[in-house]
Design an enzyme around this catalytic site. Structure first.
Site, short mmCIF file in Angstrom:
data_model
loop_
_atom_site.label_atom_id
_atom_site.label_comp_id
_atom_site.label_asym_id
_atom_site.label_seq_id
_atom_site.Cartn_x
_atom_site.Cartn_y
_atom_site.Cartn_z
N GLU A 101 0.86 -1.11 -0.02
CA GLU A 101 0.05 -0.04 -0.01
C GLU A 101 0.88 1.36 0.06
O GLU A 101 2.11 1.20 0.58
CB GLU A 101 -0.83 -0.02 1.18
CG GLU A 101 -2.37 -0.20 1.22
CD GLU A 101 -3.04 0.85 0.26
OE1 GLU A 101 -2.40 1.60 -0.31
OE2 GLU A 101 -4.39 0.97 0.55
N ASP A 102 0.36 2.56 -0.73
CA ASP A 102 1.18 3.66 -0.34
C ASP A 102 0.73 4.20 0.97
O ASP A 102 1.96 4.73 1.55
CB ASP A 102 0.58 4.57 -1.50
CG ASP A 102 -0.83 4.70 -1.51
OD1 ASP A 102 -1.53 3.89 -0.94
OD2 ASP A 102 -1.32 5.83 -2.27
N ASP A 105 -4.62 5.74 6.08
CA ASP A 105 -5.08 6.96 6.44
C ASP A 105 -6.15 6.65 7.54
O ASP A 105 -5.90 6.09 8.41
CB ASP A 105 -5.65 7.77 5.27
CG ASP A 105 -6.01 9.14 5.62
OD1 ASP A 105 -5.58 9.73 6.70
OD2 ASP A 105 -7.04 9.69 5.05
N PHE A 154 -2.24 16.11 3.86
CA PHE A 154 -2.24 15.29 2.73
C PHE A 154 -1.19 15.71 1.87
O PHE A 154 -0.57 16.62 1.67
CB PHE A 154 -3.54 16.26 1.99
CG PHE A 154 -3.82 15.41 1.01
CD1 PHE A 154 -5.11 14.27 0.94
CD2 PHE A 154 -3.30 15.44 -0.51
CE1 PHE A 154 -5.28 13.60 -0.09
CE2 PHE A 154 -3.75 14.66 -1.51
CZ PHE A 154 -4.84 13.85 -1.16
N ARG A 167 1.70 12.15 -9.26
CA ARG A 167 1.99 10.99 -8.82
C ARG A 167 3.56 10.75 -9.28
O ARG A 167 4.22 9.90 -8.63
CB ARG A 167 1.17 9.89 -9.57
CG ARG A 167 -0.10 9.70 -9.35
CD ARG A 167 -0.56 8.31 -9.98
NE ARG A 167 -2.23 8.44 -9.50
CZ ARG A 167 -2.96 8.14 -8.69
NH1 ARG A 167 -2.42 7.56 -7.57
NH2 ARG A 167 -4.24 7.86 -8.86
P1 IMP Z 1 -8.18 5.08 3.79
O1 IMP Z 1 -9.28 4.36 3.38
O2 IMP Z 1 -8.44 6.42 4.44
O3 IMP Z 1 -7.00 4.38 4.67
O4 IMP Z 1 -7.43 5.60 2.60
C1 IMP Z 1 -6.39 4.98 1.94
C2 IMP Z 1 -6.12 5.38 0.38
O5 IMP Z 1 -6.47 6.76 0.43
C3 IMP Z 1 -4.62 5.53 0.09
O6 IMP Z 1 -4.59 4.27 -0.45
C4 IMP Z 1 -4.63 6.89 -0.83
O7 IMP Z 1 -5.01 6.30 -2.09
C5 IMP Z 1 -5.65 7.74 -0.31
N1 IMP Z 1 -4.87 8.51 0.51
C6 IMP Z 1 -4.96 8.69 1.74
N2 IMP Z 1 -4.32 9.62 2.34
C7 IMP Z 1 -3.73 10.47 1.16
C8 IMP Z 1 -2.96 11.38 1.05
O8 IMP Z 1 -2.34 12.11 2.25
N3 IMP Z 1 -2.38 11.81 0.01
C9 IMP Z 1 -2.83 11.14 -1.28
N4 IMP Z 1 -3.72 10.00 -1.08
C10 IMP Z 1 -4.11 9.63 0.01
#
Ligand code: IMP
Length: 181
Positions: A101-102, A105, A154, A167
Protein backbone atom coordinates in the site's frame (compact mmCIF):
# COMPACT_ATOMS: atom_id res chain seq x y z
CA UNK A 1 9.94 26.51 -11.33
CA UNK A 2 7.66 23.99 -12.96
CA UNK A 3 3.94 23.78 -12.21
CA UNK A 4 4.22 20.56 -10.15
CA UNK A 5 6.82 22.11 -7.85
CA UNK A 6 4.96 25.37 -7.28
CA UNK A 7 2.03 23.44 -5.77
CA UNK A 8 4.31 21.83 -3.16
CA UNK A 9 4.26 23.48 0.26
CA UNK A 10 7.20 21.45 1.62
CA UNK A 11 9.14 18.28 0.96
CA UNK A 12 8.37 15.77 3.70
CA UNK A 13 10.53 12.88 2.47
CA UNK A 14 13.33 13.27 -0.04
CA UNK A 15 14.07 10.88 -2.88
CA UNK A 16 17.15 9.65 -0.95
CA UNK A 17 15.22 9.06 2.29
CA UNK A 18 12.61 7.05 0.39
CA UNK A 19 15.27 5.07 -1.48
CA UNK A 20 17.09 4.13 1.75
CA UNK A 21 13.88 3.06 3.45
CA UNK A 22 12.71 0.99 0.48
CA UNK A 23 16.07 -0.84 0.39
CA UNK A 24 15.81 -1.52 4.12
CA UNK A 25 12.23 -2.81 3.81
CA UNK A 26 13.23 -4.93 0.82
CA UNK A 27 16.00 -6.63 2.80
CA UNK A 28 13.70 -7.33 5.75
CA UNK A 29 10.99 -8.73 3.48
CA UNK A 30 13.43 -10.83 1.46
CA UNK A 31 14.65 -12.46 4.68
CA UNK A 32 11.09 -13.07 5.84
CA UNK A 33 9.83 -14.50 2.53
CA UNK A 34 12.96 -16.04 0.98
CA UNK A 35 11.49 -19.57 0.66
CA UNK A 36 7.81 -18.61 0.40
CA UNK A 37 7.47 -17.30 -3.16
CA UNK A 38 5.21 -14.48 -1.95
CA UNK A 39 2.54 -12.79 -4.00
CA UNK A 40 2.90 -9.04 -3.75
CA UNK A 41 -0.48 -7.39 -4.22
CA UNK A 42 -0.14 -3.79 -5.34
CA UNK A 43 -3.08 -1.58 -4.52
CA UNK A 44 -3.46 0.67 -7.54
CA UNK A 45 -2.78 3.32 -8.39
CA UNK A 46 -1.01 4.94 -5.44
CA UNK A 47 1.29 2.00 -4.61
CA UNK A 48 2.58 1.53 -8.15
CA UNK A 49 5.92 3.25 -7.74
CA UNK A 50 6.53 1.84 -4.26
CA UNK A 51 5.72 -1.65 -5.60
CA UNK A 52 8.15 -1.27 -8.51
CA UNK A 53 10.99 -0.20 -6.21
CA UNK A 54 10.17 -2.54 -3.31
CA UNK A 55 9.93 -5.64 -5.50
CA UNK A 56 13.34 -4.85 -7.01
CA UNK A 57 14.78 -4.42 -3.52
CA UNK A 58 13.65 -7.99 -2.70
CA UNK A 59 16.19 -10.30 -4.27
CA UNK A 60 14.08 -13.49 -4.03
CA UNK A 61 11.54 -15.33 -6.22
CA UNK A 62 8.20 -13.56 -5.97
CA UNK A 63 5.07 -12.85 -7.99
CA UNK A 64 3.11 -9.65 -8.42
CA UNK A 65 -0.57 -8.94 -8.97
CA UNK A 66 -2.71 -5.83 -8.87
CA UNK A 67 -5.96 -4.67 -7.37
CA UNK A 68 -7.75 -1.40 -7.79
CA UNK A 69 -10.26 -0.11 -5.28
CA UNK A 70 -12.12 3.16 -5.18
CA UNK A 71 -11.04 5.58 -2.48
CA UNK A 72 -11.37 9.35 -2.47
CA UNK A 73 -12.29 10.26 -6.02
CA UNK A 74 -11.35 13.90 -6.45
CA UNK A 75 -11.78 14.93 -2.82
CA UNK A 76 -9.20 14.63 -0.01
CA UNK A 77 -11.65 12.96 2.41
CA UNK A 78 -12.29 9.21 2.69
CA UNK A 79 -15.88 8.33 1.87
CA UNK A 80 -15.77 4.94 3.61
CA UNK A 81 -17.31 3.44 0.50
CA UNK A 82 -14.98 0.87 -1.05
CA UNK A 83 -15.51 -0.79 -4.40
CA UNK A 84 -13.28 -3.28 -6.21
CA UNK A 85 -12.54 -1.77 -9.61
CA UNK A 86 -9.99 -4.42 -10.61
CA UNK A 87 -9.58 -7.81 -8.97
CA UNK A 88 -6.61 -10.19 -8.75
CA UNK A 89 -5.86 -12.44 -11.70
CA UNK A 90 -4.49 -15.25 -9.52
CA UNK A 91 -6.03 -17.40 -6.81
CA UNK A 92 -4.44 -16.70 -3.44
CA UNK A 93 -5.55 -19.88 -1.71
CA UNK A 94 -2.56 -21.28 0.20
CA UNK A 95 -0.32 -18.40 -0.93
CA UNK A 96 1.74 -16.02 1.16
CA UNK A 97 0.23 -12.66 0.31
CA UNK A 98 1.79 -9.29 1.02
CA UNK A 99 -0.41 -6.28 0.38
CA UNK A 100 1.67 -3.33 -0.81
CA UNK A 101 0.00 0.00 0.00
CA UNK A 102 1.05 3.60 -0.46
CA UNK A 103 -0.59 5.03 2.65
CA UNK A 104 -2.94 4.02 5.44
CA UNK A 105 -5.07 6.93 6.51
CA UNK A 106 -8.47 6.11 8.05
CA UNK A 107 -7.76 2.42 7.33
CA UNK A 108 -11.20 1.92 5.78
CA UNK A 109 -9.90 0.89 2.37
CA UNK A 110 -7.39 -1.63 3.67
CA UNK A 111 -9.77 -2.99 6.27
CA UNK A 112 -12.22 -3.84 3.54
CA UNK A 113 -9.50 -5.35 1.36
CA UNK A 114 -8.17 -7.54 4.16
CA UNK A 115 -11.60 -8.90 5.02
CA UNK A 116 -12.20 -9.62 1.36
CA UNK A 117 -8.84 -11.38 0.81
CA UNK A 118 -9.11 -13.41 4.05
CA UNK A 119 -12.16 -15.13 2.56
CA UNK A 120 -9.94 -16.50 -0.21
CA UNK A 121 -7.87 -18.51 2.32
CA UNK A 122 -4.29 -17.32 1.85
CA UNK A 123 -1.60 -19.13 3.88
CA UNK A 124 -0.64 -15.73 5.28
CA UNK A 125 -1.73 -12.16 4.71
CA UNK A 126 0.43 -9.20 5.70
CA UNK A 127 0.52 -5.50 5.00
CA UNK A 128 3.45 -3.39 3.91
CA UNK A 129 2.72 0.32 3.67
CA UNK A 130 5.13 3.07 2.75
CA UNK A 131 3.31 5.68 4.83
CA UNK A 132 1.09 5.55 7.88
CA UNK A 133 -1.09 8.36 9.28
CA UNK A 134 -2.22 6.67 12.54
CA UNK A 135 -3.81 9.83 13.94
CA UNK A 136 -6.65 9.54 11.42
CA UNK A 137 -7.47 5.87 11.92
CA UNK A 138 -11.16 4.94 12.10
CA UNK A 139 -10.71 1.17 12.36
CA UNK A 140 -8.20 -0.86 14.33
CA UNK A 141 -5.48 -1.74 11.88
CA UNK A 142 -1.73 -2.03 12.25
CA UNK A 143 0.61 -2.56 9.26
CA UNK A 144 3.13 -5.41 9.60
CA UNK A 145 5.76 -3.35 7.78
CA UNK A 146 5.80 0.43 7.54
CA UNK A 147 8.20 2.89 5.93
CA UNK A 148 7.33 6.15 7.64
CA UNK A 149 4.79 7.37 10.16
CA UNK A 150 3.70 10.83 9.04
CA UNK A 151 1.59 13.64 10.52
CA UNK A 152 -1.96 14.38 9.45
CA UNK A 153 -1.24 16.21 6.24
CA UNK A 154 -2.30 15.52 2.68
CA UNK A 155 0.76 14.28 0.83
CA UNK A 156 1.55 13.79 -2.83
CA UNK A 157 4.31 12.31 -4.98
CA UNK A 158 6.03 8.91 -5.33
CA UNK A 159 2.74 7.45 -6.56
CA UNK A 160 0.39 9.48 -4.39
CA UNK A 161 -1.93 11.85 -6.16
CA UNK A 162 -4.33 14.66 -5.71
CA UNK A 163 -7.01 14.47 -8.39
CA UNK A 164 -4.73 12.11 -10.41
CA UNK A 165 -1.87 14.62 -10.59
CA UNK A 166 1.57 14.67 -8.88
CA UNK A 167 2.17 10.87 -8.87
CA UNK A 168 5.39 11.36 -10.82
CA UNK A 169 7.10 13.62 -8.28
CA UNK A 170 10.22 11.72 -7.09
CA UNK A 171 9.76 12.82 -3.45
CA UNK A 172 6.84 12.99 -1.02
CA UNK A 173 5.58 16.48 -0.39
CA UNK A 174 2.77 18.36 1.28
CA UNK A 175 0.38 20.06 -1.09
CA UNK A 176 -0.30 23.78 -0.69
CA UNK A 177 -3.89 24.18 0.58
CA UNK A 178 -4.66 26.57 -2.27
CA UNK A 179 -3.89 23.74 -4.73
CA UNK A 180 -6.91 21.76 -3.54
CA UNK A 181 -9.26 24.38 -2.16
P1 IMP B 1 -7.97 5.20 3.85
O1 IMP B 1 -9.07 4.28 3.45
O2 IMP B 1 -8.50 6.45 4.49
O3 IMP B 1 -6.92 4.54 4.72
O4 IMP B 1 -7.30 5.74 2.53
C1 IMP B 1 -6.44 4.98 1.78
C2 IMP B 1 -6.22 5.56 0.41
O5 IMP B 1 -6.54 6.96 0.34
C3 IMP B 1 -4.76 5.47 0.06
O6 IMP B 1 -4.46 4.23 -0.54
C4 IMP B 1 -4.57 6.65 -0.87
O7 IMP B 1 -4.88 6.30 -2.19
C5 IMP B 1 -5.57 7.68 -0.38
N1 IMP B 1 -4.92 8.66 0.53
C6 IMP B 1 -5.00 8.74 1.86
N2 IMP B 1 -4.27 9.76 2.36
C7 IMP B 1 -3.69 10.34 1.29
C8 IMP B 1 -2.78 11.44 1.13
O8 IMP B 1 -2.33 12.11 2.09
N3 IMP B 1 -2.40 11.72 -0.14
C9 IMP B 1 -2.85 11.02 -1.23
N4 IMP B 1 -3.69 9.98 -1.13
C10 IMP B 1 -4.11 9.64 0.11
Amino acid sequence: MNKLMTDVHEILLTREEIEDKVQELGKTLAAEYYDKRPLLVCVLKGALIFMADLSRAMNIPLEVDFMAVSSYGVSTKSSGVVRILKDLETSIEGRHVLIVEDIIDTGLTLNYLIENLKFRKPASLKICTLLDKPSRRRVQLQPDYCGFVIPDEFVIGYGLDFSEIYRNLPFIGVLKPEAYQ
